[in-house]
Structure formats: structure tokens, C-alpha cells
Design an enzyme around this catalytic site. Structure first.
Site, mmCIF file in Angstrom:
data_model
loop_
_atom_site.group_PDB
_atom_site.id
_atom_site.type_symbol
_atom_site.label_atom_id
_atom_site.label_comp_id
_atom_site.label_asym_id
_atom_site.label_seq_id
_atom_site.Cartn_x
_atom_site.Cartn_y
_atom_site.Cartn_z
ATOM 1 N N VAL A 29 0.842 -1.211 0.000
ATOM 2 C CA VAL A 29 0.000 0.000 0.000
ATOM 3 C C VAL A 29 0.875 1.258 0.000
ATOM 4 O O VAL A 29 0.571 2.245 -0.688
ATOM 5 C CB VAL A 29 -0.983 -0.004 1.203
ATOM 6 N N LYS B 71 -6.871 -1.631 9.481
ATOM 7 C CA LYS B 71 -8.217 -1.961 9.980
ATOM 8 C C LYS B 71 -8.204 -2.607 11.352
ATOM 9 O O LYS B 71 -9.058 -2.325 12.188
ATOM 10 C CB LYS B 71 -8.960 -2.843 8.983
ATOM 11 N N GLU C 167 -10.360 5.845 5.454
ATOM 12 C CA GLU C 167 -11.181 5.295 4.366
ATOM 13 C C GLU C 167 -10.547 4.023 3.780
ATOM 14 O O GLU C 167 -11.249 3.070 3.425
ATOM 15 C CB GLU C 167 -11.324 6.360 3.268
ATOM 16 N N ILE D 214 -13.354 1.590 -2.339
ATOM 17 C CA ILE D 214 -14.782 1.983 -2.264
ATOM 18 C C ILE D 214 -14.944 3.089 -1.212
ATOM 19 O O ILE D 214 -14.567 2.898 -0.058
ATOM 20 C CB ILE D 214 -15.681 0.782 -1.891
ATOM 21 N N GLY E 250 -0.500 -8.994 -4.032
ATOM 22 C CA GLY E 250 -0.518 -8.006 -2.945
ATOM 23 C C GLY E 250 -1.888 -7.833 -2.309
ATOM 24 O O GLY E 250 -2.158 -6.816 -1.674
ATOM 25 N N LYS F 33 -13.243 -4.721 9.411
ATOM 26 C CA LYS F 33 -13.877 -3.741 8.520
ATOM 27 C C LYS F 33 -15.353 -3.565 8.890
ATOM 28 O O LYS F 33 -15.870 -2.445 8.903
ATOM 29 C CB LYS F 33 -13.713 -4.186 7.064
ATOM 30 N N GLY G 253 -5.090 -4.411 -2.953
ATOM 31 C CA GLY G 253 -4.066 -4.094 -3.950
ATOM 32 C C GLY G 253 -3.501 -2.698 -3.723
ATOM 33 O O GLY G 253 -4.173 -1.820 -3.183
HETATM 34 N N1 HSE Z 1 -6.081 -8.578 2.801
HETATM 35 C C1 HSE Z 1 -7.046 -7.583 2.527
HETATM 36 C C2 HSE Z 1 -8.039 -8.139 1.536
HETATM 37 C C3 HSE Z 1 -6.384 -6.352 1.984
HETATM 38 O O1 HSE Z 1 -7.750 -9.176 0.939
HETATM 39 O O2 HSE Z 1 -9.099 -7.563 1.360
HETATM 40 C C4 HSE Z 1 -7.278 -5.155 1.904
HETATM 41 O O3 HSE Z 1 -7.715 -4.727 3.149
#
Ligand code: HSE
Length: 414
Positions: free
Chosen positions: A15, A97, A121, A128, A179, A197, A295
Site C-alpha cells: 500500500v 483496519k 477510508e 470503495i 498483494g 472492517k 491491492g
Molecule cells: N487482505 C485484505 C483483503 C487487503 O484481501 O481484502 C485489503 O484490506
């Protein structure tokens, strides 16, 4: 804040590098990454070494740095960095998160006490724009339910193994190479990531604060070819679906479970690493947002959007909590589920309120029926250990008529 923002960045993984790329290629928005703090001294990095530091204080105590962007993996270390920065009056953007979901109250307090802003965010559903949508667009509409696909890795694995017949190992390897996966992918496949999340979004959608240890997460690790066959015979896709549901005016349930998704559901067409969020509002009905959930570049784009929002002084106001101070988290929900079991003894562990369908043949046995979420929580370890599979069927989620003690967690706003 100065027009050209000076950023101190923590972490230069997937990231971090995505943000670097997005920032350097964004037309119109200008910001400098002044320093990047990293952990591993041995790792080869694509930028000149003078931009990196191994000393976090070099960033945190630098008066030239306007804004801290925290993109490291370790949630405990991230909390130390973020809480220190906020307490020193610096604004922070984070994508972590687990850190955010585990410290909602403290992070709110720090923002309030030091009059600074923390934006996250990128922590939920990658690119999103769901948190700001909930905070700003749905600020005055009551949300009844929020559900979706919040984890790109599991969705990628489910898509590749079921539709494209790849092995689980190969699909996970691809998700790691691209990734998408966490450094410990258990967080993805056991539903922890989706749970963090869901907890974050539950605060912004309903004003409820829940502790991760109180929220059920069951992932996709016990899925078998029997379950996949069942799904395809009935025309369903199997997805990992976090759900946040208003049970009563003041009670909100949150859980992460696999779900048999029919073609009529928006999530049916959300494949690969894509995420989707369905927001069900009291007046607007269902709204559906879909985008890349994992990603470097998509997540970097969400971080960029937060940096840009900070440049005009944006803060979360936690409006839903202010509107509903009595809201409580509760596991007193009834769900309709499919349970695949191995032997009669397994089934006896579960207290189904009613069973609408049952099949027993050879090594494959399942029931479909209504069950109390508390009963699934009680049997989670047994279920995983004995490789049973449970998945939600249908949309019916209701309050248990005689609620057991509910777990109340309140965000105290000053
Ligand atoms: N490992 C997480 C996923 C990365 O696959 O959604 C994004 O938060």
C-alpha cells in the site's frame, strides 16, 4: 494546512508503494513524502536510501511534517505511532483496519482532545468510498442493514477455486503475489480482516461500537466440494459476507459468515479481488457500491483521497453515534443457515429452532434451519476443529424473542 503537504510515511509495502505511485501520478494534487520509516534494514527498496529512516521519532518529532500516513502491518506498533502523532497535534491517515477496529473509543478521544483528524477510508473495502458515504450521504437516514464482500483475498480464492478450478494453495499464492493477502493470510481466510472492517463500518453506519472479541467470524477454511456442489445445484455462489443488521431500534448485530448468494443478490457478480457493499437505508432502500477491495494502487487511491480531504480540514463527526447514544451491540439474532456435518453427534451440539430441510447420504449430511447466533458462537471451535461448514441462507435475520444478556459497548462522545 499548507498548500503542498509534507507527509511522513510509515511503511513501504504494497500500500505504501501504491500511495507513492498514486501521489506521483495524480494530476492536480501535490504532496511531498518527506521521509519513510521502515523496519527491515536488509530489504532492497526502489527509492534512494536517504528518504528512509529506521527511527520513527525522526518523523514523529519533525516539525516540518504536517501529516502522518501510517501503512504498516503491525497493529500494536501502528497504534503507538498513531496515538503519539494525534497527541502531538498531527493529523493522521491510516489503512490499518485491525488497529482502528480495536481502538475506536481511544482514537475518537484522541481526536477530540487534541482537535486533530484521523481518517481511515482505506481501512475498509479498499477503493470503495464507503466511510465518507455513510458519514456524509447517509448522515440523516437510518440504516437498517449493511452487508457485503469486504475481503479481496477470500473472494479471489473463492472465485478461482470454484469457477476456475484452481487449487486452494495456488489461488492463495496468486492473491499473495498480487498483494491482496495479509502477511498472515489466516486473517483473510478465517474472516478476521472482514470482521475488523465490519466493526469500523458499523460505527459509521449505526453508531455502535463493538469489540472484535465479541463479534463472530467464521471464514472459508472448512469449505468442501460437497458445499460447492450444493451451491452450484441451487444456483448460488459462496461468498464470505460480513453483515451488520439492526435487530431492534437500539440493537445491532454484527457477524462474518460464509453465505450462499443467489443470482438476485448484488454480491453474486462481485468476483476476484473486488469488494461490494450493500447499504440498506430506511427510505432509500438498497444501494450497492462495488470496487477494488485490495491491492496497492486502489488502496493507495483511498489513502490519497483522505490526504486530500485533510487538506481542506475534513474530520469524521461520528454523526450516527451522536444521534443514537443508546445503541448497543447484540448477538441475539436468529439466522437461517446451512450446516454440513459429519456425524449425528455433531448435529446434537447445535440447537436449531426449526429445521426446514435435511439430507443424509453416504458421507454427506446437512441441515437447513434457523439458529441463534449465540449458539454458533458457542460451537465455533468445535465447528472448525471437526471441519463442519456453516453458511447463511436467505436474508432473514431477526431478533431473538427472549434476548439473553446483550453486550453493550458505547462510544462516549464529549
Ligand atoms: N487482505 C485484505 C483483503 C487487503 O484481501 O481484502 C485489503 O484490506
Amino acid at each position: 494546512m499548507a498548500k503542498k503537504i509534507n507527509i511522513g510515511l510509515f511503511g513501504f509495502g504494497c500500500v505504501g508503494q501504491g500511495l507513492y505511485h498514486v501521489l506521483n501520478n495524480s494530476k492536480g494534487f501535490k504532496a511531498n513524502i518527506v521521509k519513510i520509516a521502515v523496519k527491515n534494514r536488509e530489504k532492497q527498496r526502489p527509492l534512494e536510501s536517504s528518504v528512509f529512516t529506521f527511527d520513527k521519532q525522526e518523523i514523529l518529532d519533525n516539525p516540518e511534517i504536517d501529516l502522518i500516513v501510517e501503512l504498516i502491518d503491525d497493529a500494536d506498533e501502528a497504534f503507538k505511532i498513531v496515538s503519539y502523532a494525534l497527541s502531538k497535534g498531527k493529523h493522521v491517515v491510516t489503512a490499518n483496519k485491525k488497529m482502528v477496529a480495536s481502538h475506536l473509543q481511544e482514537l475518537y478521544n484522541l481526536q477530540h482532545e487534541h482537535n486533530v483528524s484521523l481518517l481511515y477510508e482505506a481501512s475498509s473495502c479498499g477503493s470503495i468510498p464507503i466511510i465518507r458515504t455513510l458519514e456524509e450521504y447517509f448522515d440523516n437516514e437510518q440504516i437498517e442493514k449493511l452487508s457485503g464482500i469486504f475481503n479481496g483475498t477470500t473472494n479471489y480464492i473463492l472465485t478461482k477455486t470454484i469457477a476456475e478450478k484452481l487449487s486452494y494453495e495456488e489461488a492463495l499464492k496468486q492473491a499473495q503475489e498480487k498483494g491482496f493477502a495479509e502477511s498472515d493470510p489466516t486473517n483473510d481466510v478465517e474472516g478476521f480482516d472482514a470482521k475488523f472492517k465490519a466493526i469500523i463500518l458499523a460505527l459509521h453506519a449505526f453508531g455502535v461500537i463493538a469489540k472484535p472479541e465479541d463479534v463472530l467470524n467464521i471464514g472459508i477454511t472448512t469449505l468442501s466440494p460437497h458445499d460447492i456442489n450444493y451451491a452450484s445445484e441451487k444456483g448460488y455462489k459462496i461468498k464470505l459476507v460480513p453483515t451488520v443488521k439492526r435487530l431492534t431500534q437500539n440493537e445491532i448485530s454484527i457477524f462474518v459468515l460464509p453465505k450462499f448468494v443467489p443470482v438476485s443478490n448484488h454480491l453474486y457478480s462481485v468476483d476476484n479481488e473486488f469488494n461490494g457493499v450493500i447499504v440498506d437505508g430506511e427510505f432509500s432502500g438498497e444501494q450497492f457500491l462495488k470496487g477494488r477491495g485490495a491491492g496497492g494502487n486502489p488502496t493507495g487511491a483511498a489513502v490519497l483521497s483522505d490526504i486530500s480531504a485533510l487538506s481542506y480540514g475534513y474530520k469524521y463527526e461520528y454523526k450516527k453515534q451522536k444521534q443514537s447514544p443508546d445503541i448497543k451491540f447484540s448477538n441475539n439474532a436468529l439466522l437461517k443457515v446451512y450446516l454440513r456435518y459429519n456425524k449425528e453427534e455433531d448435529l446434537k451440539k447445535f440447537e436449531f429452532q426449526n429445521i426446514s430441510e435435511q439430507y443424509t447420504g453416504g458421507e454427506y449430511h446437512y441441515v437447513i434451519g434457523t439458529i441463534d447466533l449465540n449458539d454458533i458462537i458457542k460451537n465455533k471451535a468445535y465447528l472448525i476443529k471437526n471441519k463442519l461448514f456453516i453458511g447463511v441462507v436467505g436474508e432473514d435475520i431477526s431478533a431473538v424473542s427472549k434476548p439473553k444478556e446483550s453486550v453493550a459497548k458505547k462510544l462516549i462522545l464529549n
